[in-house]
Design a protein around this motif. Structure first.
Motif, mmCIF file in Angstrom:
data_model
loop_
_atom_site.group_PDB
_atom_site.id
_atom_site.type_symbol
_atom_site.label_atom_id
_atom_site.label_comp_id
_atom_site.label_asym_id
_atom_site.label_seq_id
_atom_site.Cartn_x
_atom_site.Cartn_y
_atom_site.Cartn_z
ATOM 1 N N ARG A 64 47.149 46.957 57.403
ATOM 2 C CA ARG A 64 46.287 48.086 57.216
ATOM 3 C C ARG A 64 45.824 48.354 55.600
ATOM 4 N N ARG A 65 46.534 47.303 54.773
ATOM 5 C CA ARG A 65 46.117 47.790 53.448
ATOM 6 C C ARG A 65 44.757 47.582 53.137
ATOM 7 N N GLU A 66 44.244 48.173 52.072
ATOM 8 C CA GLU A 66 42.873 47.705 51.780
ATOM 9 C C GLU A 66 43.094 46.744 50.592
ATOM 10 N N ARG A 67 42.307 45.589 50.659
ATOM 11 C CA ARG A 67 42.402 44.428 49.733
ATOM 12 C C ARG A 67 41.610 45.074 48.287
ATOM 13 N N THR A 68 42.237 44.705 47.365
ATOM 14 C CA THR A 68 41.775 45.103 45.931
ATOM 15 C C THR A 68 41.976 43.828 44.918
ATOM 16 N N ASP A 69 41.120 43.736 43.902
ATOM 17 C CA ASP A 69 41.329 42.726 42.894
ATOM 18 C C ASP A 69 41.897 43.281 41.880
ATOM 19 N N THR A 70 42.610 44.535 41.888
ATOM 20 C CA THR A 70 43.341 45.186 40.859
ATOM 21 C C THR A 70 44.919 45.104 41.253
ATOM 22 N N VAL A 71 45.155 45.165 42.486
ATOM 23 C CA VAL A 71 46.838 44.927 42.719
ATOM 24 C C VAL A 71 46.909 43.808 43.661
ATOM 25 N N GLU A 72 47.943 42.867 43.317
ATOM 26 C CA GLU A 72 48.190 41.720 44.074
ATOM 27 C C GLU A 72 49.280 42.064 45.056
#
Length: 302
Positions: A64-72
């Motif tokens: 479900r998570r939204e991928r982001t380049d600010t949180v691994e």
């Protein structure tokens, strides 16, 4: 300059928050806490009878998570050789965290086995491996582990010091300043740097002791660690501050990049800047620092 081919990640890893994978309430807010890394823990934080339910909860979170380049988002699986490892890795290949953290790594066999098991799923090309160094044998073989993991097939990206397990395995008592642990921690840092990897310091158990935590963060940064694993949201902000990008270092990096970009320095391997000689290896380090700074800025401005 290191002779290894891979470069350290530009992603900031100043704070890495362990979250029990079976605690769905904690998972629901994990990405909002401000940590650079969230580690979903299927190992130590999960009782044997709860492993399956925790794996299913982690799978739902990852799906479900939204991928982001600010949180691994990193998944700590159960150790290779345990009854749970195969299903943990199969889920990782299917649900694609940013990395898989292997506990109690004591040699390249664990890396090879995990990489092979992920590859068998045929959907894991982007998954990197992290390795916890937390046993006497792991410390003794840290450089070998790091260098073996530097091979493309292994895709090792980060070492994590497991100080609680290391103290338990050796009988070393906790002490202010970690005097007896420090030589081993420095071996982990040395191993990581020999292979161009990032490296994270171990946890601080007394999350109510902010002063003690800040002191340990300062010592960890001085040792060369890139960040610190944390067990409570209250530890995230001080870790981010302690391991964050120093404004003076950022200004120096900007000056180095600008100097090499000047037409008069085109093609030069070494230049003079503010009375000192600066090489292209310093340019590479400056560019990596600035890339990390931009990611920090984006996270802060979310």
């Amino acid at each position: 300059m290191s002779e290894v081919d891979r470069q350290r990640s530009a992603r900031p890893r100043h704070s890495a928050l362990f979250v029990p994978a079976g605690n769905e309430r904690a998972l629901s807010r994990a990405l909002e806490r401000g940590a650079d890394v969230v580690i979903l823990d299927l190992e130590d934080a999960t009782a044997p009878e709860a492993k399956i339910a925790a794996r299913e909860a982690a799978a739902r979170f990852l799906t479900r998570r939204e991928r982001t380049d600010t949180v691994e988002v990193v998944l700590r699986v159960n150790g290779i050789g345990t009854p749970f490892a195969g299903d943990d890795l199969a889920m990782a290949a299917r649900c694609a965290p940013d990395a898989v953290l292997l506990p109690k790594v004591e040699g390249e066999v664990a890396l090879e086995t995990a990489a092979r098991m992920l590859d068998e799923q045929r959907r894991s090309a982007d998954l990197s491996l992290w390795a916890m160094i937390e046993t006497p044998l792991g410390i003794a073989r840290a450089v070998d582990i790091a260098m073996a993991g530097n091979e493309a097939a292994m895709r090792l990206d980060c070492l994590v010091a497991g100080t609680n397990d290391l103290m338990k395995e050796t009988g070393v008592a906790p002490s202010p300043g970690r005097a007896f642990l420090t030589p081993w921690l420095m071996q982990v840092v040395l191993a990581a740097r020999s292979a161009g990897l990032d490296v994270l310091d171990g946890v601080y158990n007394d999350f109510a002791d902010r002063a003690g935590f800040e002191a340990e963060c300062a010592a960890g940064r001085a040792m060369g660690f890139d960040g610190k694993t944390v067990i409570h949201p209250a530890q995230i902000e001080p870790a981010n501050v302690a391991f964050g990008i120093d404004p003076q270092a950022r200004a120096e990096a900007e000056a180095i990049v600008a100097a090499f970009a000047s037409p008069q320095n085109a093609g030069r391997g070494v230049i003079a800047l503010d009375g000192r000689m600066v090489e292209r290896l310093h340019l590479e380090a400056a560019e990596r620092l600035l890339a990390r700074a931009r990611l920090v800025d984006r996270k802060d401005n979310r």
